[in-house]
Design a protein around this motif. Structure first.
Motif, PDB file in Angstrom:
ATOM      1  N   MET A  38      24.435  40.597  53.251  1.00  0.00           N
ATOM      2  CA  MET A  38      25.181  41.043  52.079  1.00  0.00           C
ATOM      3  C   MET A  38      24.260  41.297  50.889  1.00  0.00           C
ATOM      4  O   MET A  38      24.478  42.241  50.115  1.00  0.00           O
ATOM      5  CB  MET A  38      26.261  40.025  51.718  1.00  0.00           C
ATOM      6  N   ALA A  39      23.233  40.482  50.722  1.00  0.00           N
ATOM      7  CA  ALA A  39      22.288  40.708  49.624  1.00  0.00           C
ATOM      8  C   ALA A  39      21.607  42.062  49.787  1.00  0.00           C
ATOM      9  O   ALA A  39      21.411  42.799  48.810  1.00  0.00           O
ATOM     10  CB  ALA A  39      21.257  39.587  49.574  1.00  0.00           C
ATOM     11  N   ARG A  40      21.235  42.410  51.009  1.00  0.00           N
ATOM     12  CA  ARG A  40      20.590  43.704  51.242  1.00  0.00           C
ATOM     13  C   ARG A  40      21.547  44.858  50.990  1.00  0.00           C
ATOM     14  O   ARG A  40      21.185  45.868  50.362  1.00  0.00           O
ATOM     15  CB  ARG A  40      20.039  43.748  52.673  1.00  0.00           C
ATOM     16  N   LEU A  41      22.791  44.748  51.482  1.00  0.00           N
ATOM     17  CA  LEU A  41      23.749  45.833  51.301  1.00  0.00           C
ATOM     18  C   LEU A  41      24.072  46.045  49.822  1.00  0.00           C
ATOM     19  O   LEU A  41      24.186  47.184  49.363  1.00  0.00           O
ATOM     20  CB  LEU A  41      25.023  45.550  52.096  1.00  0.00           C
ATOM     21  N   GLY A  45      23.102  49.313  46.962  1.00  0.00           N
ATOM     22  CA  GLY A  45      24.080  49.986  46.123  1.00  0.00           C
ATOM     23  C   GLY A  45      25.512  49.912  46.584  1.00  0.00           C
ATOM     24  O   GLY A  45      26.395  50.506  45.951  1.00  0.00           O
ATOM     25  N   ALA A  46      25.791  49.225  47.695  1.00  0.00           N
ATOM     26  CA  ALA A  46      27.166  49.151  48.190  1.00  0.00           C
ATOM     27  C   ALA A  46      28.089  48.645  47.090  1.00  0.00           C
ATOM     28  O   ALA A  46      27.841  47.595  46.483  1.00  0.00           O
ATOM     29  CB  ALA A  46      27.251  48.236  49.407  1.00  0.00           C
ATOM     30  N   GLY A  47      29.159  49.399  46.828  1.00  0.00           N
ATOM     31  CA  GLY A  47      30.058  49.023  45.753  1.00  0.00           C
ATOM     32  C   GLY A  47      31.261  49.949  45.681  1.00  0.00           C
ATOM     33  O   GLY A  47      31.567  50.662  46.648  1.00  0.00           O
ATOM     34  N   PRO A  48      31.957  49.958  44.573  1.00  0.00           N
ATOM     35  CA  PRO A  48      33.162  50.783  44.429  1.00  0.00           C
ATOM     36  C   PRO A  48      32.893  52.248  44.765  1.00  0.00           C
ATOM     37  O   PRO A  48      31.842  52.788  44.416  1.00  0.00           O
ATOM     38  CB  PRO A  48      33.527  50.594  42.952  1.00  0.00           C
ATOM     39  N   GLY A  49      33.849  52.843  45.451  1.00  0.00           N
ATOM     40  CA  GLY A  49      33.727  54.232  45.844  1.00  0.00           C
ATOM     41  C   GLY A  49      33.067  54.445  47.191  1.00  0.00           C
ATOM     42  O   GLY A  49      33.092  55.554  47.720  1.00  0.00           O
ATOM     43  N   GLY A  65      33.122  40.929  53.770  1.00  0.00           N
ATOM     44  CA  GLY A  65      32.192  40.724  52.670  1.00  0.00           C
ATOM     45  C   GLY A  65      31.967  41.979  51.860  1.00  0.00           C
ATOM     46  O   GLY A  65      31.834  41.928  50.635  1.00  0.00           O
ATOM     47  N   LEU A  66      31.910  43.124  52.534  1.00  0.00           N
ATOM     48  CA  LEU A  66      31.747  44.381  51.813  1.00  0.00           C
ATOM     49  C   LEU A  66      32.902  44.612  50.844  1.00  0.00           C
ATOM     50  O   LEU A  66      32.706  45.090  49.724  1.00  0.00           O
ATOM     51  CB  LEU A  66      31.654  45.536  52.809  1.00  0.00           C
ATOM     52  N   LEU A  67      34.107  44.248  51.267  1.00  0.00           N
ATOM     53  CA  LEU A  67      35.273  44.426  50.405  1.00  0.00           C
ATOM     54  C   LEU A  67      35.323  43.383  49.297  1.00  0.00           C
ATOM     55  O   LEU A  67      35.505  43.717  48.119  1.00  0.00           O
ATOM     56  CB  LEU A  67      36.546  44.367  51.246  1.00  0.00           C
ATOM     57  N   ALA A  68      35.142  42.105  49.663  1.00  0.00           N
ATOM     58  CA  ALA A  68      35.338  41.023  48.702  1.00  0.00           C
ATOM     59  C   ALA A  68      34.145  40.825  47.777  1.00  0.00           C
ATOM     60  O   ALA A  68      34.313  40.517  46.595  1.00  0.00           O
ATOM     61  CB  ALA A  68      35.630  39.726  49.452  1.00  0.00           C
ATOM     62  N   GLU A  69      32.924  40.993  48.300  1.00  0.00           N
ATOM     63  CA  GLU A  69      31.729  40.703  47.505  1.00  0.00           C
ATOM     64  C   GLU A  69      31.139  41.953  46.854  1.00  0.00           C
ATOM     65  O   GLU A  69      30.698  41.918  45.701  1.00  0.00           O
ATOM     66  CB  GLU A  69      30.671  40.035  48.380  1.00  0.00           C
TER      67      GLU A  69
END
Length: 265
Positions: A38-41, A45-49, A65-69
Motif C-alpha cells: 500500500m505504501a508503494r501504491l 499516486g493511487a488516489g481519487p479518480g 486497501g486501495l479504496l479505504a486507504e
C-alpha cells in the motif's frame, strides 16, 4: 493459472481454496506484505479518480486497501476462485482466469496490480504483455513476486532446507519459478513501460509473526510436493516449523520484489 511441470495448477494440485484454513494462510501473507504494497501504491499516486484492476486478488486485502486507504474511485478484483472476495461500494468482483486467451476485464485502468501471481505461471512474459495492454496512458503496472534468498552460501538451517524443498517441489508440481523475478525491470521495459523501477522487502522471521505462520501453513499444504523432492521428509518439515517458532531462528525470509512501470502518455 497454467499447468506446471507436473501437470498441476495453483489452487488445484496445492493451495486449494476449499481446504480449511486456506483463506487464513493467504491473510497471514497479506499481514506481512500489505503495508509495503500500500505504501508503494500510494507513492505512485493511487488516489481519487483512479480506476484499478487487482489480478489474483486473493482475499481482497489490497483491493479494499486501495479504496479505504488510497481513496481510489473503483477496483475490479479478479481471481479464478472468488470465494474469499465480497463485492462492496467501489469494489467489483470478477471470477475469471487471467491466463485465458479471451481474458477481457474491460478497462483501461489507471493501475493494474498483481502480487504473487506471475511466479506461478509458465507464460509470465505473455502475461506481462497482457497486463501492460490494460494500463491507460499515464497509468502504472505494479507487479510483486517472491525472491529466494537461500543461496548456496546461505548457512544451513531447518528453515533453509524446507524452503529449498518447497521451491523445488512447487516447480515440479505447479510450475512455480522465482528465478526470473529479478528480471522484472527489464521485462516491464520490454513491454513498453517507462520509466521502470523496483524495490525489495524482506519481512523479519520472528516467532509467531505473520510471515512465520504463513510459511508454516504453506509447508503444511505443500508437504507431498516437498517430500517428493527427496530433500526433506515429514520430520524435517516439522523441525522447520518448530524452528520458525523458536528464538533460535536466524534465517532470512523470501523477499518480495515489487517492480513498476508507467505507460507513456
Amino acid at each position: 493459472m497454467s499447468a506446471g511441470a507436473g501437470g498441476g495448477r495453483y489452487g488445484e494440485a496445492v493451495f486449494r481454496p476449499e481446504q480449511a484454513g486456506e483463506g487464513e494462510r493467504i491473510d497471514f501473507g497479506a499481514l506481512a506484505y500489505d503495508g509495503i504494497t500500500m505504501a508503494r501504491l500510494r507513492a505512485l499516486g493511487a488516489g481519487p479518480g483512479w480506476h484499478c484492476l487487482d489480478v489474483g486478488a486473493g482475499t481482497g486485502t489490497v483491493s479494499r486497501g486501495l479504496l479505504a486507504e488510497a481513496g481510489v474511485s473503483s477496483v475490479l478484483a479478479v481471481d479464478r476462485d472468488v470465494r474469499f472476495l465480497t463485492a462492496a461500494p467501489g469494489l467489483t468482483v470478477l471470477e475469471t482466469d487471467a491466463t485465458a486467451p479471451d481474458f477481457a476485464p474491460g478497462g483501461p485502468f489507471r493501475l493494474v496490480h498483481a502480487r504473487f501471481v506471475l511466479m506461478h505461471l509458465a507464460g509470465y512474459e505473455r502475461m506481462i504483455t497482457t497486463l501492460a495492454a490494460l494500463v491507460e496512458p499515464g497509468g502504472v503496472l505494479v507487479l510483486s513476486d517472491a525472491v529466494d534468498l537461500t543461496g548456496d552460501r546461505t548457512p544451513p538451517t531447518p528453515y533453509t532446507a524446507a524452503m529449498r524443498a518447497m521451491w523445488q517441489g512447487l516447480r515440479a508440481t505447479i510450475g512455480t519459478d522465482v528465478s526470473w523475478v529479478p528480471s522484472y525491470p527489464q521485462l516491464l521495459r520490454a513491454a513498453g513501460l517507462e520509466p521502470v523501477a523496483a524495490e525489495l522487502y524482506v519481512p523479519p522471521l520472528e516467532p509467531g509473526s505473520p510471515i512465520s505462520r504463513f510459511w508454516a501453513d504453506t509447508w503444511d499444504r505443500s508437504r507431498p510436493a516437498m517430500t517428493a523432492t527427496g530433500l526433506v521428509d515429514d520430520r524435517a518439515i516439522d523441525e522447520a516449523v518448530g524452528y520458525l517458532a523458536s528464538p533460535a531462528c536466524s534465517s532470512l525470509s523470501a523477499g518480495m520484489l515489487t517492480a513498476w512501470g508507467r505507460k507513456p502518455a
